[in-house]
Design an enzyme around this catalytic site. Structure first.
Site, PDB file in Angstrom:
ATOM      1  N   HIS A  24       6.332  96.427 198.822  1.00  0.00           N
ATOM      2  CA  HIS A  24       6.326  95.123 199.495  1.00  0.00           C
ATOM      3  C   HIS A  24       6.349  94.108 198.359  1.00  0.00           C
ATOM      4  O   HIS A  24       5.301  93.731 197.817  1.00  0.00           O
ATOM      5  CB  HIS A  24       5.062  94.928 200.327  1.00  0.00           C
ATOM      6  N   TYR A  87       9.180  93.127 205.632  1.00  0.00           N
ATOM      7  CA  TYR A  87       8.884  92.554 206.951  1.00  0.00           C
ATOM      8  C   TYR A  87       8.724  91.051 206.970  1.00  0.00           C
ATOM      9  O   TYR A  87       8.460  90.465 208.019  1.00  0.00           O
ATOM     10  CB  TYR A  87       7.646  93.224 207.575  1.00  0.00           C
ATOM     11  N   HIS A 171       7.507  99.743 211.313  1.00  0.00           N
ATOM     12  CA  HIS A 171       6.304  99.361 210.568  1.00  0.00           C
ATOM     13  C   HIS A 171       5.226 100.418 210.660  1.00  0.00           C
ATOM     14  O   HIS A 171       4.642 100.834 209.660  1.00  0.00           O
ATOM     15  CB  HIS A 171       5.744  98.008 211.025  1.00  0.00           C
ATOM     16  N   ARG A 174       1.589 101.655 215.611  1.00  0.00           N
ATOM     17  CA  ARG A 174       0.896 100.586 216.347  1.00  0.00           C
ATOM     18  C   ARG A 174       1.773  99.357 216.548  1.00  0.00           C
ATOM     19  O   ARG A 174       1.504  98.544 217.419  1.00  0.00           O
ATOM     20  CB  ARG A 174      -0.426 100.210 215.666  1.00  0.00           C
ATOM     21  N   GLU A 200      -2.529 105.868 207.413  1.00  0.00           N
ATOM     22  CA  GLU A 200      -3.129 105.330 206.201  1.00  0.00           C
ATOM     23  C   GLU A 200      -4.624 105.103 206.398  1.00  0.00           C
ATOM     24  O   GLU A 200      -5.408 105.263 205.470  1.00  0.00           O
ATOM     25  CB  GLU A 200      -2.447 104.000 205.829  1.00  0.00           C
ATOM     26  N   HIS A 234       2.251 107.025 203.025  1.00  0.00           N
ATOM     27  CA  HIS A 234       0.814 107.317 202.982  1.00  0.00           C
ATOM     28  C   HIS A 234       0.515 108.700 203.573  1.00  0.00           C
ATOM     29  O   HIS A 234       0.263 109.632 202.855  1.00  0.00           O
ATOM     30  CB  HIS A 234      -0.077 106.243 203.649  1.00  0.00           C
ATOM     31  N   ASP A 285       3.911 100.200 196.268  1.00  0.00           N
ATOM     32  CA  ASP A 285       3.351  99.561 197.450  1.00  0.00           C
ATOM     33  C   ASP A 285       2.914  98.113 197.203  1.00  0.00           C
ATOM     34  O   ASP A 285       3.734  97.210 197.191  1.00  0.00           O
ATOM     35  CB  ASP A 285       2.201 100.440 197.976  1.00  0.00           C
TER      36      ASP A 285
END
Lengths: 410, 410
Positions: A24, A87, A171, A174, A200, A234, A285
C-alpha cells in the site's frame, strides 16, 4: 535440490529479481508515525484509525511522489516487481476524480519513472463489515459498485505492457459480499491475478465464523476457484485443514513479516505450511521496512522464538537462506503475472559481510549477517535501474518526496 | 517525562551515543554461517558446536582484525561503547600465550584504532556444567584458575583510560562454582562492573533447579550482591518473582534481540519487566545484526506478536521509540562503567525516512521505518569517528578484515 539461483560473476554475486507481493504505497509516508499510544488497548484497529487519517490527505500528486520514493527504495533493496493493493481510488469526499483512474495512474507513473515492474491490483471495497453495512465516511474514497470497478479495470488494461499488469484485488471477505465476488471473478480475463487480504486478524476470523459459518480461508476455498493465479495476503490464522487446503490449491501466501510484527497480527505457521507443500512470497505491505532481508530473516526468527529451535525453514541439503529464497523466487511469476525475465540483482562481493562467501553460504550471509545494504546493481527487464547501490534517479526523486511529505504533514 | 534526548541542530538530529552491552567479537566472522541444518533438532546447542569450531581458528591477529571491522560497523550504526564478554583467552590447545593477555590486547587494539569505548570483561570460565565437570577439550582455551584470572584483570587494569574500562564477566552459573564466584567478587575493586550470562536457555534453568535448588536468577539474587554494577545478559526465562527481584536490585538486563531470535532462545518478558521498574539495555552478542534499530524494533515487535497488541513498551505521553531509547540511554553508564560523555550521534535530517520529522516522532521514524543507514556523524569522547556515514578508517580496516577472513576460512 536444483542448481543454485545465485552465481559468482565478474560483477559480484548475481541472483534473479525479487517480487514484493503486497504494497500500500501511500502508507510509506506514515511509517514510524503510529508508534505512540492512542489507547491502552492499541491494536491493529487503532492503527487503522491513524492510517485512515493519513489516507485522507493524499491526492494523485502526493501519491505519485511517495510511491516513486518507495519504489526507489524497493529497487535498491533488490525488489524488481511490486504488487500494489490499491484502494485509494477517489477524492477524500468519496467522489471519483474527473479521471476515475487518476490515483491508479499516479502509481503507474511512479513505477514507470523508477523502472520497477508493477502489478496494479485495484481493490474492490464495497461494505464496512461482514454484516454488509455501508462504508463509513472515511472509507468512501475506497468504494466502487461492480460496474464502475470493472470499467476501471478495463480502462487500465489499455496501459498494460511488459512491466505493467492489471490484476484484481478483493479487499477482504468483510468488504466484498459473496454475490459481488462471484460476479467480478466471472468477468475477469482468464489470466488475471487475484489477491485478497485474509485471516490477518483473529477478530476477522471470529466474525466470519459468526456470519458465514466458516473460518475465512475455509470459506474462500469452498466458494471461489482458488488456484495458482491467487495470492492470499497474510493468512496468519490457519488451522491444519486450511493449511492443507491452501497448499493443495497452489495459491501463494504473501507473508508480510515486518508489518505483521508492527501490527501485532501474529506469526504465520511456516513450518507446517512448508511441510504441506505450501507456496509463499513476501510483501512489505505498510513499509515499516523495505528490505527483503528483514522480511525473510524475521520470518525464520519468529518460528525459532516460538519453537525454541533453530533452522526451521529448511529442506534437506539446503540452508535456511536457500530455502527461503527458492520459495520466494518460485512464486514470483504466478503472483505478479509477470515474466520476471531480465531481472537481475547483483550483490557486492567486496562487502565485508560477504567476505569469504561461497555459493553455498552467500545467501545465508546476505540474509543473516546484518543490515548494511549490499545490493550493488539491479536490472529490470534488462534495463539498469540501480548502479553502485543507488537508483539512477534517486536524488531527484528524493527531492520531490520531501516536498510531498511537507505538504502531507502541513 | 523529562526533556527529549534528541535535538535538531545545524548538523541534523542529535542524540547521545548508544552502548552495546554484549559482544563476542570473534562471532562476527561466522554470522550467517550456521543457518544450515546440522541436526533435525537444531538448537542453541548445535549452534554452539559450529561456534566452537570457528573459535578454534582465532589467534590474536585475526581477532584484532575481525573486532576492528565489527567496531567500525557498530560506530557507523550509532553505538559509541561496547562491552566485550571475552573468553577466547588462550591458544587453541589451552596453553596461555607468551603474553597471557594477548587476546585481550587484540580487542583493546581494535577499540583504540576505531575509537569505540571498550568495557573489556575477561570471562571467568572454570567448569563444563553445573555438576562441576572439567572443561571439554574445545573449551580449554576459555579456562582460568582464580589466581590466573585475577592476575589477568590486574595486568589489564594498567591500560585503563577514559575510553577503556576493565570489568569482570562470570560466564554463567554453570561455568563458575559458587565458591569461585564468591572469591572473585571479593577480590574486585568496588567500582568494577560485573556481567553474567543467565537464563538464556530453558535447559540451563532446569539444570540449575536440579543442582542448586533454585532458578538461576533467583539463585544469583540470593547468593551475590547484585546491584546497579551488574548486567544480567539475556535473562530470558523469568518468573514474576525474578522479574521483581531484578528490578529491585537495579541491575541492568542486556537484551540481545537479534541473537536471541537467531538462536531461538525465547522472548524476554518486556512489559512485566518495565511495569516492575526493570532496567534494560541492548547487545548485539553474536552480531547477526549490528544495528541498534533492529534490536529495539524487534524487541517491541516480539511483544506485539505474542500479545496481538500494539505499542507495548510505552509510558504515558511518550512513544515506543522514546521509551526504548530512554531505557537504553539510562543504563549505559552503569553497565559500561564509562561516562559516555562527549558521545554524540547525528542522524541525517535530509534522509527520506526522516522527511517531515519532528522532535516528537524522529526517534520512532528512525526505529520503525526502515533499514537504510541514516547515522551521519558519530563522536566518541568528543572525537569524530564517523563522518558522512562512514568510519574515517573504514576502507583500510575492511581490507585487513577481508584478509583475516580469508585466513580463517582457508
Amino acid at each position: 535440490m536444483s542448481e543454485s539461483p545465485v552465481q559468482r560473476t565478474a560483477r559480484g554475486w548475481e541472483l534473479p529479481g525479487l517480487a514484493n507481493l503486497h504494497s500500500h504505497a501511500f502508507q510509506r509516508a506514515m511509517a514510524g508515525m503510529a508508534e505512540r499510544q492512542t489507547d491502552p488497548a492499541d491494536s491493529f484497529w487503532t492503527w487503522r484509525d491513524t492510517m485512515y487519517r493519513m489516507a485522507a490527505r493524499f491526492d494523485p500528486d502526493t501519491l505519485r511522489e511517495v510511491a516513486a520514493q518507495l519504489y526507489v527504495e524497493m529497487l535498491e533493496a533488490g525488489y524488481t516487481a511490486v504488487c500494489e493493493f490499491h484502494y485509494l481510488h477517489h477524492a477524500p469526499d468519496g467522489r471519483p476524480y474527473d479521471d476515475p483512474a487518476a490515483m491508479s495512474r499516479a502509481l503507474i507513473d511512479a513505477a514507470r519513472e523508477t523502472g520497477i515492474r508493477l502489478t496494479l491490483l485495484p481493490v474492490l471495497y464495497m461494505t464496512g463489515g461482514f454484516d454488509g453495512r455501508a462504508l463509513a465516511e472515511r472509507q468512501r474514497r475506497f468504494g466502487h459498485d461492480i460496474d464502475a470497478y470493472l470499467r476501471l479495470l478495463d480502462t487500465l488494461r489499455a496501459s498494460q505492457d511488459d512491466t505493467l499488469r492489471i490484476g484484481c484485488a478483493l479487499h477482504s471477505l468483510r468488504a466484498v459480499p459473496e454475490a459481488a465476488m462471484r460476479d467480478v471473478l466471472a468477468a475477469l480475463p482468464g489470466d488475471a491475478r487475484i489477491h485478497i487480504h485474509i485471516a490477518e486478524q483473529t477478530a476477522e476470523v471470529d466474525e466470519c465464523i459468526a456470519v458465514r459459518g466458516a473460518r475465512p480461508v475455509r470459506w474462500l476455498l469452498d466458494h471461489a476457484p482458488v488456484d495458482s493465479r491467487w495470492t492470499l495476503v497474510h493468512a496468519t490464522h490457519l488451522n491444519d485443514d486450511e493449511i492443507a487446503g491452501i497448499a493443495a490449491s497452489r495459491a501463494t501466501v504473501a507473508i508480510c513479516t515486518t508489518t505483521e510484527g508492527n501490527l501485532g497480527d501474529g506469526l504465520f505457521p511456516l513450518r507446517p505450511f512448508l511441510d504441506a507443500g505450501g507456496r509463499f512470497g513476501i510483501g512489505s505491505d505498510s513499509h515499516v521496512s523495505t528490505s527483503p532481508v528483514e522480511e525473510l530473516r524475521w520470518l525464520e526468527y519468529g518460528q525459532r522464538l516460538v519453537t525454541r529451535r533453530r533452522n526451521i525453514a529448511v529442506r534437506e541439503s539446503t540452508s535456511v537462506g536457500e530455502t527461503l529464497l527458492a520459495g520466494v523466487l518460485s512464486t514470483a511469476a504466478d503472483a505478479t503475472g509477470q515474466t520476471m525475465q531480465g531481472d537481475r540483482v547483483v550483490l557486492d562481493a567486496g562487502a565485508p559481510i560477504l567476505a569469504g562467501a561461497t555459493e553455498g553460504d552467500v545467501i545465508d550471509r546476505w540474509i543473516f549477517s546484518g543490515n548494511r545494504p549490499v545490493v550493488q546493481t539491479v536490472e529490470v527487464a534488462g534495463g539498469e535501474r540501480v548502479c553502485e547501490g543507488r537508483h539512477v534517479d534517486a536524488e531527484a526523486i528524493a527531492v520531490r518526496y520531501r516536498a510531498a511529505i511537507a505538504r502531507l504533514v502541513a
